[in-house]
Structures are given as structure tokens and as C-alpha cells.
Design an enzyme around this catalytic site. Sequence first.
Site, mmCIF file in Angstrom:
data_model
loop_
_atom_site.group_PDB
_atom_site.id
_atom_site.type_symbol
_atom_site.label_atom_id
_atom_site.label_comp_id
_atom_site.label_asym_id
_atom_site.label_seq_id
_atom_site.Cartn_x
_atom_site.Cartn_y
_atom_site.Cartn_z
ATOM 1 N N GLU A 177 -2.272 -2.791 6.324
ATOM 2 C CA GLU A 177 -1.989 -4.210 6.085
ATOM 3 C C GLU A 177 -1.680 -4.945 7.392
ATOM 4 O O GLU A 177 -0.531 -5.012 7.823
ATOM 5 C CB GLU A 177 -0.788 -4.340 5.130
ATOM 6 C CG GLU A 177 -0.451 -5.784 4.820
ATOM 7 C CD GLU A 177 0.778 -5.936 3.918
ATOM 8 O OE1 GLU A 177 1.329 -4.932 3.458
ATOM 9 O OE2 GLU A 177 1.168 -7.082 3.687
ATOM 10 N N LYS A 219 -5.640 -4.299 3.430
ATOM 11 C CA LYS A 219 -4.909 -5.399 2.770
ATOM 12 C C LYS A 219 -4.778 -6.516 3.797
ATOM 13 O O LYS A 219 -4.015 -6.399 4.756
ATOM 14 C CB LYS A 219 -3.551 -4.887 2.301
ATOM 15 C CG LYS A 219 -2.635 -5.957 1.745
ATOM 16 C CD LYS A 219 -1.522 -5.326 0.920
ATOM 17 C CE LYS A 219 -0.468 -6.352 0.546
ATOM 18 N NZ LYS A 219 0.404 -5.920 -0.536
#
Length: 332
Positions: A177, A219
Site C-alpha cells: 500500500e 492497494k
Amino acid sequence: MNKQTLIQTVARLMESPKGILAIDESMSTCGKRFAKLGVPETEEKRREYRELLVTAPEIEKYISGYILFDETIRQSTKEGKSFTSILQSKGISIGIKVDQGLADLPNHPIEKITQGIDGLSKRLQEYKSMGASFAKWRAVYTVGENTPSVECMQENAILLTKYATLCQELDIVPIIEPEVLIDGDYTIEQSYETNAKNLDIIFSELRNSNVFISGVILKNSFVFSGKEAGKRVPAEKVAEMTAKCFKAHIPAHIGGIVFISGGQPGDEAAINLNAMYQAGPFPWPLSFSYGRGIQNEALQAWAKNPTDVAGAQVLLLSTAKNNSLATLGKYK
Ligand code: 13P
């Protein structure tokens, strides 16, 4: 590394029309959100709130996986049923946030690197024994005049790669992420440039270390303007720029891509996700991994009236459903 296991876990997580629910706020982040709403910052209150999220009826129609925090993966309902057993009985995959928050990047005021590599393999083994099949590691980047610096992007890419390697050794799917923060007055073009450069650095690092890309979920933030940049950029433009950036800078064989809601106001995260559908088709499965974007309304309702758990769960289900519809371009 068992590639087949990784691919199966990715496929379960990315199954259409579902997304991932992040309920992995650290104690301090959760505490801040509670404090704003007048909820006491205690372990029992966090447990009570997470019980509401974990036991929401029918949430499995829209959510394929929950990302938990270290405290939460060990918790149980008031009746003593572990949260993990409840999620498993609903067929929801268990994920775990394994980074340990942010530290200052030396010589780079305001920039951060992510902590938690020390002892990570041991912690991952324990989480695996508790049923976790995927993990999450978050790095953050601030868009400004001289940021993010190459050092910030490079250092974080190295850490994301070490983390992904350790996860895959244990057949745990790593969600990487790299969050380009919404804070700031930057333009959508600056966001494009930042995401593009950062993704190039990350994927070059992952490739150099032979990370199995099809067994990774990315992400990412949408490519959009900063929160203080004035009027929000329309969803069609966000989708067009995000799609262009992703197609040019993310390998086609990545396992999947999910979005962060990242503090977008109102239902902007659902609207932007919905617009992405029109900008497709894409070579990779695309969905959401929202925290605030799904929890906000339920949290506010529960904070006001903690005895009406069912009422808060209805709100949770409704936002989860809206985001599920958005993955199909059907959110109105
Ligand atoms: P938000 O969707 O609330 O930004 O959180 C998702 C997340 O997992 C942040 O690390």
C-alpha cells in the site's frame, strides 16, 4: 513459496463483486476517531465496535476479506467466539496489518518511512497460525514542492519489497500500500507524476528481488487533486488519469489492484470507483479496500447510540453494497 496457494488467495480476495474491508486502525488512529465522537478510548470499546463490524449479517455478499489489527485478530465476541472463527464461518479471508506505523525519514523533514521489518517473519508465522492468509503494509508519501523525495520512495520501496518477500515465503499474499496522501493543495497532474514515479520505483524493486507479482495485490490511491486544492476534480477525470497511470506503470500480471478511500469526503470513494468501471476494461481485477469509506456512517451511528448495533450494521451493509455496486459501474 507455493505460487498456487498465493494465486488462489488472490482470486478469493478479488472475486467480483466483492472488496476488502480494512478494520486495521492502530490503537492511536482508532482512538482519535473515537475521541472525535466522544467514545471512550478503551480496549473494551474497540472490541465492542469491532464485534459490530465482524458480525454484520450478510456482509460476506460484498466483502471478501477483512484486514485486522494485532489487537483485533486476538479478540472475541462478548459470548467468547473468536473474531477469526466468525469471519472463517462466513467464508471471509483474514488479513493482518503487519507494519508498525511510521517513523521520520532522517534528513527529510515531514517525510516518513514505515517500521516493522524487525521480527516480521516470526510475527507472520504467528498470524498464519491464527488463520491469516494475507497481510498489509502501508507506506505514505506527501505531495509537495520537493516531496516525495527519491530517497523516500526508494527507502519505502525497499521495505515494501522485503515485506512482500517475507510474506510470500510463508504463502501469505502481501498487499502493498503506497498511499499518496490526500493532504495538500496539489493538482491532479502532480498526483499523476508522483504515482507514476513511485510505482516505477516499487515495481523495479519488486522485480529485482524476484517477488512473485501475480501473488501481490496493490492497494493504491486514486490519481486525484489534494484535499486543499479547491473544487474536487470530477470522477470521470479522476478515472481517466488513474487508468492511464495504472496502465502505464503497473505490470499487467499483478494479482489485483484495490483502492484506498484515503479520507475522500462523503461517498467520493464510491463515485470514483464507479467511474473507473467506465474507464476499463483493464488487464487486472480492480476493487476496493476501504476503511473509512465503508465504516464512517456505521461508526457515527454506533457512537451516538451504542445499543443499536443492528442499526449501525444496516448502515455498514449499505455502504459495503454501494461500493460493491461501484465495482460493477452500477452505483448511483
Ligand atoms: P481508508 O480507506 O480509511 O483510507 O483506510 C484504508 C487503509 O487500510 C489505510 O491503511
